[in-house]
Motif scaffolding. Structure first.
Motif, mmCIF file in Angstrom:
data_model
loop_
_atom_site.group_PDB
_atom_site.id
_atom_site.type_symbol
_atom_site.label_atom_id
_atom_site.label_comp_id
_atom_site.label_asym_id
_atom_site.label_seq_id
_atom_site.Cartn_x
_atom_site.Cartn_y
_atom_site.Cartn_z
ATOM 1 N N ARG A 1 -10.862 28.108 14.854
ATOM 2 C CA ARG A 1 -11.537 29.040 13.960
ATOM 3 C C ARG A 1 -12.041 28.308 12.726
ATOM 4 N NH1 ARG A 1 -8.510 34.333 11.318
ATOM 5 N NH2 ARG A 1 -10.252 35.109 10.059
ATOM 6 N N GLU A 2 -13.306 28.518 12.386
ATOM 7 C CA GLU A 2 -13.848 27.895 11.183
ATOM 8 C C GLU A 2 -13.177 28.474 9.946
ATOM 9 O OE1 GLU A 2 -18.098 27.757 10.850
ATOM 10 O OE2 GLU A 2 -18.381 27.585 13.024
ATOM 11 N N GLY A 3 -12.977 27.623 8.961
ATOM 12 C CA GLY A 3 -12.344 28.079 7.733
ATOM 13 C C GLY A 3 -11.730 26.934 6.966
ATOM 14 N N ILE A 4 -11.056 27.284 5.877
ATOM 15 C CA ILE A 4 -10.375 26.310 5.023
ATOM 16 C C ILE A 4 -8.876 26.481 5.195
ATOM 17 C CG2 ILE A 4 -10.008 25.542 2.645
ATOM 18 C CD1 ILE A 4 -12.784 26.578 1.980
ATOM 19 N N TYR A 5 -8.190 25.352 5.366
ATOM 20 C CA TYR A 5 -6.749 25.365 5.597
ATOM 21 C C TYR A 5 -6.090 24.386 4.632
ATOM 22 C CZ TYR A 5 -8.336 27.531 9.905
ATOM 23 O OH TYR A 5 -8.947 28.355 10.820
ATOM 24 N N PHE A 6 -5.006 24.836 4.014
ATOM 25 C CA PHE A 6 -4.299 24.011 3.051
ATOM 26 C C PHE A 6 -2.951 23.563 3.596
ATOM 27 C CE2 PHE A 6 -6.874 26.747 0.109
ATOM 28 C CZ PHE A 6 -7.685 25.728 -0.376
ATOM 29 N N GLY A 7 -2.579 22.355 3.212
ATOM 30 C CA GLY A 7 -1.268 21.819 3.548
ATOM 31 C C GLY A 7 -0.727 21.049 2.366
ATOM 32 N N GLN A 8 0.359 20.333 2.595
ATOM 33 C CA GLN A 8 1.029 19.646 1.495
ATOM 34 C C GLN A 8 1.848 18.497 2.044
ATOM 35 O OE1 GLN A 8 0.655 21.168 -1.649
ATOM 36 N NE2 GLN A 8 1.578 19.433 -2.687
ATOM 37 N N VAL B 1 -13.478 18.692 9.948
ATOM 38 C CA VAL B 1 -13.462 18.529 11.404
ATOM 39 C C VAL B 1 -14.276 19.649 12.036
ATOM 40 C CG1 VAL B 1 -11.218 17.360 11.440
ATOM 41 C CG2 VAL B 1 -11.315 19.842 11.620
ATOM 42 N N PRO B 2 -14.833 19.417 13.226
ATOM 43 C CA PRO B 2 -15.613 20.459 13.901
ATOM 44 C C PRO B 2 -14.715 21.411 14.679
ATOM 45 C CG PRO B 2 -15.734 18.415 15.142
ATOM 46 C CD PRO B 2 -14.923 18.109 13.912
ATOM 47 N N VAL B 3 -15.111 22.658 14.727
ATOM 48 C CA VAL B 3 -14.346 23.658 15.454
ATOM 49 C C VAL B 3 -14.390 23.370 16.948
ATOM 50 C CG1 VAL B 3 -16.306 25.254 15.705
ATOM 51 C CG2 VAL B 3 -13.952 26.144 15.676
ATOM 52 N N GLY B 4 -13.258 23.601 17.622
ATOM 53 C CA GLY B 4 -13.203 23.455 19.065
ATOM 54 C C GLY B 4 -13.076 22.038 19.577
ATOM 55 N N LYS B 5 -12.976 21.056 18.687
ATOM 56 C CA LYS B 5 -12.841 19.661 19.096
ATOM 57 C C LYS B 5 -11.403 19.184 18.875
ATOM 58 C CE LYS B 5 -17.154 19.057 20.194
ATOM 59 N NZ LYS B 5 -17.577 18.799 21.600
#
Length: 282
Positions: A239-246, A195-199
């Protein structure tokens, strides 16, 4: 879509993921051994939750200390040795009024701050990006409604990507090839949500077989996916980056092996990724 994905899962692991690897993105939202507290907030929703949790924690701490002080006073001031002749009264109207009104005031105070946070999560805004997430045993299917393509996302190391849900050299090679580190085993997927940041992203969640739950802790979002029903959540990553979930709803024997990976990128990188995915999966 599931049949197509099963036939192409291995190729997706080695071609789709490397084509858009980590690209110097910082891994922000992930669990850490021995860590205490929340993951860094990456959305306003998560910031509100963190603030509310801190406020309620202060209130609970004050109440706990107050009750402990009352208990200590009773123990030392009114024990048999210090107070051999106990009082005979059974009621104290002012005290009874106080312990009824004060908790009501506290609950109203907490509700005045918690309800707006809850309503903000449940009132779905107009989205810039629309994605449908469907939980299956045991992986996630994603459909980008605006761009008319769909794909399935498997944990790197799952049977569909050439593993058996256990860590080995082949799995480590897949993780590195996809731009991750060995520590991201059980967290990283072969094809992430991008996904794009800020959207503003509006996610529609459902289940394809049993109840699943889509959650990203750093975004402050969690929504059950129930077969036959459509539920919605939203977030605006800051914030740009990688985020993990489950998956956060017990859904069967391999429940622990259906993670969620979200990459927040610039608008330019997002446009490039969309073009690549439409060509491959559209």
């Amino acid at each position: 879509m599931r049949l197509k994905t099963m036939l192409m899962a291995l190729s997706a692991a080695f071609f789709a993921a490397p084509a858009f690897a980590q690209d110097a993105l910082e891994v922000i939202g992930q669990p850490k051994d021995g860590a205490f507290g929340f993951q860094p907030a990456a959305t306003s929703l998560a910031e509100d939750i963190h603030w509310l949790d801190g406020m309620v924690t202060i209130i609970i701490t004050v109440i706990t200390l107050f009750v402990m002080a009352l208990l200590a006073i009773c123990i030392f001031r009114y024990n048999q040795k210090s107070n051999p002749t106990p009082a005979k009264f059974t009621h104290n109207t002012p005290v009874e009024i106080a312990w009824t009104i004060v908790p009501v005031i506290i609950l109203v105070f907490i509700g005045a701050f918690s309800l707006p946070v809850l309503f903000n999560q449940q009132e779905i805004p107009e989205g810039d990006i629309h994605i449908k997430a469907t939980g299956y045993q045991w992986y996630w299917g994603y459909e980008y409604s605006d761009d008319e393509f769909a794909y399935d996302s498997y944990m790197i190391g799952s049977p569909a990507t050439g593993g058996d849900n256990s860590y080995n050299e082949d799995v480590e090679a897949q993780l590195i090839e996809a731009g991750y580190e060995p520590e991201h085993f059980l967290l990283a997927t072969d094809t992430p949500v991008v996904v794009p940041v800020g959207k503003t992203v509006v996610l529609t969640v459902t289940g394809g077989d049993v109840i699943h739950s889509w959650t990203i802790p750093a975004f402050g979002v969690k929504q059950d996916g129930v077969p036959g029903r459509l539920a919605h959540l939203w977030f605006t990553p800051e914030r740009e980056g990688i985020y993990f979930g489950q998956c956060s709803e017990l859904c069967g024997i391999a429940h622990a092996y259906m993670p969620i990976t979200v990459k927040v990128v610039s608008e330019e990188e997002y446009a490039t990724w969309i073009a690549q995915m439409k060509e491959e999966w559209g």
